[in-house]
Design a protein around this motif. Structure first.
Motif, PDB file in Angstrom:
ATOM      1  N   GLN A 266     -14.202  81.669  26.778  1.00  0.00           N
ATOM      2  CA  GLN A 266     -14.438  80.826  27.947  1.00  0.00           C
ATOM      3  C   GLN A 266     -14.628  79.368  27.541  1.00  0.00           C
ATOM      4  O   GLN A 266     -14.051  78.461  28.155  1.00  0.00           O
ATOM      5  CB  GLN A 266     -15.671  81.316  28.707  1.00  0.00           C
ATOM      6  N   MET A 267     -15.426  79.143  26.506  1.00  0.00           N
ATOM      7  CA  MET A 267     -15.662  77.790  26.031  1.00  0.00           C
ATOM      8  C   MET A 267     -14.372  77.148  25.533  1.00  0.00           C
ATOM      9  O   MET A 267     -14.082  75.978  25.844  1.00  0.00           O
ATOM     10  CB  MET A 267     -16.693  77.816  24.893  1.00  0.00           C
ATOM     11  N   ASN A 268     -13.573  77.904  24.794  1.00  0.00           N
ATOM     12  CA  ASN A 268     -12.330  77.356  24.244  1.00  0.00           C
ATOM     13  C   ASN A 268     -11.325  77.025  25.338  1.00  0.00           C
ATOM     14  O   ASN A 268     -10.594  76.029  25.246  1.00  0.00           O
ATOM     15  CB  ASN A 268     -11.732  78.320  23.221  1.00  0.00           C
ATOM     16  N   ARG A 269     -11.269  77.844  26.372  1.00  0.00           N
ATOM     17  CA  ARG A 269     -10.356  77.558  27.478  1.00  0.00           C
ATOM     18  C   ARG A 269     -10.792  76.300  28.229  1.00  0.00           C
ATOM     19  O   ARG A 269      -9.955  75.498  28.668  1.00  0.00           O
ATOM     20  CB  ARG A 269     -10.256  78.758  28.421  1.00  0.00           C
ATOM     21  N   GLU A 270     -12.068  76.106  28.362  1.00  0.00           N
ATOM     22  CA  GLU A 270     -12.564  74.899  29.033  1.00  0.00           C
ATOM     23  C   GLU A 270     -12.265  73.657  28.202  1.00  0.00           C
ATOM     24  O   GLU A 270     -11.861  72.615  28.754  1.00  0.00           O
ATOM     25  CB  GLU A 270     -14.072  75.030  29.271  1.00  0.00           C
ATOM     26  N   LYS A 271     -12.431  73.744  26.905  1.00  0.00           N
ATOM     27  CA  LYS A 271     -12.154  72.596  26.035  1.00  0.00           C
ATOM     28  C   LYS A 271     -10.674  72.238  26.061  1.00  0.00           C
ATOM     29  O   LYS A 271     -10.297  71.065  26.188  1.00  0.00           O
ATOM     30  CB  LYS A 271     -12.587  72.905  24.599  1.00  0.00           C
ATOM     31  N   ALA A 272      -9.830  73.267  25.921  1.00  0.00           N
ATOM     32  CA  ALA A 272      -8.393  73.013  25.903  1.00  0.00           C
ATOM     33  C   ALA A 272      -7.922  72.444  27.234  1.00  0.00           C
ATOM     34  O   ALA A 272      -7.059  71.547  27.276  1.00  0.00           O
ATOM     35  CB  ALA A 272      -7.644  74.303  25.571  1.00  0.00           C
ATOM     36  N   ALA A 273      -8.480  72.946  28.331  1.00  0.00           N
ATOM     37  CA  ALA A 273      -8.069  72.470  29.656  1.00  0.00           C
ATOM     38  C   ALA A 273      -8.363  70.984  29.825  1.00  0.00           C
ATOM     39  O   ALA A 273      -7.571  70.252  30.448  1.00  0.00           O
ATOM     40  CB  ALA A 273      -8.768  73.278  30.738  1.00  0.00           C
ATOM     41  N   LEU A 274      -9.468  70.522  29.286  1.00  0.00           N
ATOM     42  CA  LEU A 274      -9.788  69.098  29.345  1.00  0.00           C
ATOM     43  C   LEU A 274      -8.653  68.255  28.796  1.00  0.00           C
ATOM     44  O   LEU A 274      -8.248  67.255  29.408  1.00  0.00           O
ATOM     45  CB  LEU A 274     -11.053  68.814  28.521  1.00  0.00           C
ATOM     46  N   LEU A 275      -8.141  68.650  27.649  1.00  0.00           N
ATOM     47  CA  LEU A 275      -7.135  67.845  26.958  1.00  0.00           C
ATOM     48  C   LEU A 275      -5.738  68.072  27.532  1.00  0.00           C
ATOM     49  O   LEU A 275      -4.976  67.118  27.722  1.00  0.00           O
ATOM     50  CB  LEU A 275      -7.169  68.152  25.462  1.00  0.00           C
ATOM     51  N   TYR A 276      -5.388  69.316  27.831  1.00  0.00           N
ATOM     52  CA  TYR A 276      -4.069  69.566  28.413  1.00  0.00           C
ATOM     53  C   TYR A 276      -3.944  68.934  29.800  1.00  0.00           C
ATOM     54  O   TYR A 276      -2.886  68.406  30.161  1.00  0.00           O
ATOM     55  CB  TYR A 276      -3.782  71.063  28.468  1.00  0.00           C
ATOM     56  N   ASP A 277      -5.021  68.965  30.568  1.00  0.00           N
ATOM     57  CA  ASP A 277      -4.981  68.324  31.884  1.00  0.00           C
ATOM     58  C   ASP A 277      -4.771  66.823  31.740  1.00  0.00           C
ATOM     59  O   ASP A 277      -4.011  66.207  32.503  1.00  0.00           O
ATOM     60  CB  ASP A 277      -6.268  68.600  32.654  1.00  0.00           C
ATOM     61  N   GLY A 278      -5.447  66.222  30.746  1.00  0.00           N
ATOM     62  CA  GLY A 278      -5.256  64.798  30.507  1.00  0.00           C
ATOM     63  C   GLY A 278      -3.823  64.460  30.123  1.00  0.00           C
ATOM     64  O   GLY A 278      -3.268  63.449  30.566  1.00  0.00           O
TER      65      GLY A 278
END
Length: 362
Positions: A266-278
């Motif tokens: 869950q934590m890793n998906r949230e971190k990756a989403a921050l950057l991929y969304d950007g």
């Protein structure tokens, strides 16, 4: 202590601060022994208890799968590229490989030195920017094993599902994404990983495999390259990288404390989403390298309009305390490695920096 760097190195990589602080506290006097664990005999009861605890904790995090054993080896994944065919690629059989990037390519090259190989699937024609179709694998009847690289650190692609191989053992190099998400180890005959990305510092390689596979006797290769040697001796045939094993145990303890693999995912998906969304919302200023459906949770690769702008991005980011954002020398570009120990706050800081950089140079 001064502010810690925003560490996005691809490996050796970030370690949990809590683990580093525990190691610091125990470094000189380990559990009242008057010695550092680095000074102890690997035959002694104190070290062996840590060694066994790390093996048990690792399997516990995987749900204690029946029939599996843990080995602690040396030489990194690169040595495993050779040990696997040495032990399992017998005369008359074929080692099959799914080609997904630079590390899969290195594994295949080593296997070719020992026997017959085949390519079951490949995305080379797309510069390895996607995972190939797994529904139509080409596996010869004599296939001894199918090897995959679950996450390619250089290209930034990751298996979202694993191939179904039936009676053919599935072997995975998980050096860069082991324990980043929930994994059913029962799908695999063997998993291996260099520790220096998600499990601890460099120096130890973890192997998780079915015990009967590890016990296979191969007499025509050196003793130190037989899995059976380490199985028989609890990975204590020769002096292990004891401090690295100790650190792996502490990282595994930290994962347990954080909520196990479900919480890690869950934590890793949230971190990756921050950057991929950007990246995706930048209007083309940032361009993701990997096919969106195959993007890695651990290694986020992206490009800018020119190499000059990418160099400026790295230069400006370093001034702000960001480390390791330059892409691998073989492909260029930019890369943020967001392993388990990289905190959400570091990824948020990077996303904010990327936004500011775009406003200044877009």
């Amino acid at each position: 202590m001064n502010k810690r760097a925003y560490n996005f190195n691809a490996g050796p990589a970030a370690l949990p601060l809590k683990v580093l602080e525990r190691a610091q506290a125990e470094f000189v006097d380990f559990r009242g022994t008057g010695m550092s664990i680095m000074e102890m005999s690997h035959r002694g009861a104190v070290y062996e208890s840590v060694h066994n605890e790390a093996q048990e904790r690792l399997l516990r995090l995987l749900g204690n799968p029946k029939g599996y054993k843990v080995l602690f080896l040396q030489g990194g994944a690169s040595t495993q590229f050779a040990m696997i065919p040495m032990n399992f690629l017998k005369q008359g059989t074929v080692g099959s490989y799914v080609m997904t990037g630079s590390w899969a390519d290195k594994a295949l090259k080593e296997a070719k030195l020992f026997g017959e190989t085949s390519i079951a699937a490949s995305s080379k024609e797309d510069q390895y920017m996607r995972i190939p179709d797994l529904d139509h694998l080409e596996l010869p009847d004599r296939t001894a094993y199918l090897h995959i690289t679950s996450n390619e650190t250089i290209e930034g692609v990751q298996f979202q599902k694993y191939p179904e191989t039936g009676q053919v053992p599935l072997i995975a190099d998980m050096s860069s994404d082991i324990f980043c998400r929930v994994t059913d180890v029962n799908k695999f005959g063997m998993i291996y990983a260099g520790a220096q990305k998600n499990l601890g510092p460099s120096g130890v390689t973890v192997v998780i495999a079915k015990e009967d596979k590890l016990a296979e006797q191969v007499e025509n290769i050196p003793t130190m390259f037989r899995y059976s040697t380490f199985l028989k001796n609890n990975s204590l045939y020769n002096t292990p990288p004891s401090f690295s094993v100790y650190m792996v145990n502490e990282v595994l303890r930290w994962i347990e404390e954080e909520g196990g693999l479900t919480a890690m995912e869950q934590m890793n998906r949230e971190k990756a989403a921050l950057l991929y969304d950007g990246i995706d919302q930048s209007g083309g200023f940032y361009r993701g390298c990997a096919e969106p459906r195959d993007r890695s949770l651990m290694n986020i690769t992206f490009r800018l309009a020119s190499e000059e702008l990418e160099k400026l991005f790295v230069k400006e980011s370093e001034k702000e305390g960001f480390i390791g954002l330059k892409g691998h020398r073989s492909v260029g570009g930019l890369r943020a490695s967001t392993y388990n120990a990289v905190p959400y706050e570091s990824c948020k800081a990077l996303a904010d920096f990327m936004d500011v950089f775009q406003k200044q140079h877009g």
